[in-house]
Design an enzyme around this catalytic site. Sequence first.
Site, PDB file in Angstrom:
ATOM      1  N   GLU A  74       0.818  -1.211   0.000  1.00 44.62           N
ATOM      2  CA  GLU A  74       0.000   0.000   0.000  1.00 44.62           C
ATOM      3  C   GLU A  74       0.855   1.266   0.000  1.00 44.62           C
ATOM      4  O   GLU A  74       0.350   2.356   0.240  1.00 44.62           O
ATOM      5  CB  GLU A  74      -0.944  -0.013   1.208  1.00 44.62           C
ATOM      6  CG  GLU A  74      -1.899  -1.207   1.197  1.00 44.62           C
ATOM      7  CD  GLU A  74      -2.901  -1.204   2.344  1.00 44.62           C
ATOM      8  OE1 GLU A  74      -2.814  -0.296   3.201  1.00 44.62           O
ATOM      9  OE2 GLU A  74      -3.765  -2.102   2.382  1.00 44.62           O
ATOM     10  N   ARG A 134       2.090   1.934   4.508  1.00 45.35           N
ATOM     11  CA  ARG A 134       1.668   2.894   3.481  1.00 45.35           C
ATOM     12  C   ARG A 134       2.748   3.889   3.071  1.00 45.35           C
ATOM     13  O   ARG A 134       2.488   4.742   2.236  1.00 45.35           O
ATOM     14  CB  ARG A 134       0.406   3.631   3.950  1.00 45.35           C
ATOM     15  CG  ARG A 134      -0.755   2.676   4.110  1.00 45.35           C
ATOM     16  CD  ARG A 134      -2.075   3.349   4.450  1.00 45.35           C
ATOM     17  NE  ARG A 134      -3.048   2.307   4.697  1.00 45.35           N
ATOM     18  CZ  ARG A 134      -3.261   1.745   5.890  1.00 45.35           C
ATOM     19  NH1 ARG A 134      -2.599   2.190   6.946  1.00 45.35           N
ATOM     20  NH2 ARG A 134      -4.128   0.775   6.029  1.00 45.35           N
ATOM     21  N   GLY A 148      -5.189  -0.527  15.864  1.00 45.59           N
ATOM     22  CA  GLY A 148      -5.481  -1.466  16.933  1.00 45.59           C
ATOM     23  C   GLY A 148      -6.833  -1.303  17.575  1.00 45.59           C
ATOM     24  O   GLY A 148      -7.115  -1.975  18.574  1.00 45.59           O
ATOM     25  N   ASN A 169     -12.468   4.421  14.310  1.00 47.13           N
ATOM     26  CA  ASN A 169     -13.685   3.944  14.956  1.00 47.13           C
ATOM     27  C   ASN A 169     -13.490   3.705  16.448  1.00 47.13           C
ATOM     28  O   ASN A 169     -12.377   3.641  16.955  1.00 47.13           O
ATOM     29  CB  ASN A 169     -14.135   2.636  14.309  1.00 47.13           C
ATOM     30  CG  ASN A 169     -13.040   1.580  14.342  1.00 47.13           C
ATOM     31  OD1 ASN A 169     -12.148   1.597  13.496  1.00 47.13           O
ATOM     32  ND2 ASN A 169     -13.080   0.674  15.301  1.00 47.13           N
ATOM     33  N   ASP A 214     -18.254   1.209  12.436  1.00 46.70           N
ATOM     34  CA  ASP A 214     -16.870   1.251  11.963  1.00 46.70           C
ATOM     35  C   ASP A 214     -16.690   2.308  10.876  1.00 46.70           C
ATOM     36  O   ASP A 214     -15.937   2.120   9.921  1.00 46.70           O
ATOM     37  CB  ASP A 214     -16.422  -0.124  11.443  1.00 46.70           C
ATOM     38  CG  ASP A 214     -14.934  -0.156  11.120  1.00 46.70           C
ATOM     39  OD1 ASP A 214     -14.162   0.557  11.789  1.00 46.70           O
ATOM     40  OD2 ASP A 214     -14.536  -0.878  10.193  1.00 46.70           O
TER      41      ASP A 214
END
Length: 726
Positions: free
Chosen positions: A102, A154, A215, A294, A339
Amino acid sequence: MDQKTIPVNRVLLSGLLLLTVACSSDHQEEPIAQSPATPAASATAVTGERIEAADETPGEWLTHGRTYGEQRFSPLASINDGNIEDLGLAWYAELPTDRGIETTPLMADGKLFATASWGHVLAYDAKTGEELWHFDPEVPKDYGVRACCDVVNRGAALWGDNVYAASLDGRLHALDRDTGEVVWQVDTRINTTDAYTVTGAPRIVNGKVVIGNGGAEMSVRGYVTAYDAVTGEQAWRFFTVPGNPADGFEDETQKRIAETWTGEWWENGKGGGTAWDSFAFDPELNLLYIGVGNGASWNQKIRSPEGGDNLFISSIVAVDADTGEYAWHYQTTPGDHWDYTATQHMILAELPIEGEERKVLMQAPKNGFFYVVDRATGELLSADKYMPVTWATHVDMETGRPVEAPGMRDGSADTVVSPGPSGAHNWHPMTYSPDTGLVYIPAKSSSAIYADNFHTLERDAVWHINFDPGLMVGIPDEVPASARAAIGKQALAAELIAWDPIKGEAVWTKPRGYYSGSGLLSTHGNLLFQGDLAGAFSAFAADSGDELWSYPVQGGVMASPITYTIDDEQYVAVAQGWGGETGLPFGSVSGPQNMINISRLLVFKLGASEELPEVPVAEQILEADGIELASSEFVESGRGLFNLYCAVCHGGNAISAGLIPDLRYRIKDVEPAWQAIVMEGGLAANGMPAWKEYLTADEADLIKEYVKHEAVLGAKRGERRLVRAE
């Protein structure tokens, strides 16, 4: 490891993958210097002034989004809509890992820098592709059990004469840009018992390296930390959710936001709110913008049982870049229950709003609304649906709050909610073109069921730390059959949207296949570049959306392209490698499940004619002769356990998408060693942890019986798959 830190429904990372194990590092509060002290910066040192002047040297790509405003637009136009047909492959490099890729590459002073999964960092000659150095952070492979959504990375950051990147296990490294040697490293985790990971790219502002973490699905408290780029010393830390009031609040902001929480959130998931990806920076305002994720658990009835907005989850938060002090926030999804992270890419721009030039921040988070916010004050300027949305009817412009549709929090197994947890737009970066005035969004349709699912298992203490109880979602094949049509493969359909942020509407859209196209790059040559999961890297006309060029790259592309110049020649670079949150659980509905995963860095230029090598493949037929099945009662018990512990990596209905071994094809071989693998960690070095603290031997056998059952069913269907030939 403490029982409450084990991820229940986002676990069993690597299965039978043949990966090498490396040494772990002990938790360190202070930075560790591993080479002589950093010398004075060279004439080619990357500075804030150099990044701010990016348009004066458009041939470089010095920071994650090219500029602090993260527009991912390049003024280069040597490659344009008139000559794009002549674009060819200049060089390619094999990346050292075969998991999700990514990374957004960076280019400075003729060197190209990229990261790979686990946190590998590589440097190349940007013209020839010669590998200059390779840094392996040596992350223990069983640490991947702590990552909710694959072991991805990323990208890196540049400052001074160093490269900065984080590894999956939370270590932030400063590396010498010329040699790759470690200058210093620091452990960014506040403890080593909670399941903290880092998958995002650092940003460097005012000489401080800013990094968040992931996490939330694993029960952690989110925060963002800034470190001195030269010494690695911590400069400031901003917590995105409050901690246990009994421990005292770190500052007045934490005390204030605690009033928006109820119950014992510090026990019931620890809040979540991890900032695992998106940042942007305004040097004039000296504000750093943080995209917050989230809550934990996803179900607010567990996390904060009497409701509340639960600040700062699912929010855009602005802080002083020098001190980390709170400036303002805008919450996209108050009291998030689905989420709906706000960690998605943020873009800074100046737009004419009602006749007035406004400094704005734009974001298309998971929840399906496109937001335009005044970036000085946090005032909401507009919020419009850019994809199908059922959880809310609209956003009230007077209050700035969404108006939720009835029944969306009821927890009924009959209620299908759009978007689903993968969102209307996930991490894949969008781009803004000042030439067209459009924002281009790599969007997708998705929906899911969020059903209250309160269990009476003895392991409830483990169960509640994730998004459960309160979830029957995430793997489309595991929702009730009556709803599968609404959330099956056809719902995971990608779109490329050209969005007018002033009018709040799409100018054009293009279907892009399964799940989501890659991140995006726009250029002054009226071009828009994007890859897809079917194995193509393509260019479109930015004004019309017409496809102008496409190159078969042999594997899925998720990452974002960049462009740069060397010796007055323009290049386009993109990394490929499929994985991420969809590459593991969605095997049974995955479009590219029979595609051989390849991880490469690909670089193109006009007139080039390099060719990719053929990848030898073989076909495997699923055979189940000789498998003895247990009773249906045992199989159904095993199904529930498999879905709880195994499906997120090995796939719904035990059908792997290809990154992790498909257990149905291996069950006859591994059955004799099943207990040793599952209970004792016989393949821990490959990433498959031991589960003896969380499963009984009988439960492990039930899971095995379910896998055998699915193997027989697949064999009856005549299933087969492609694998890379030995």
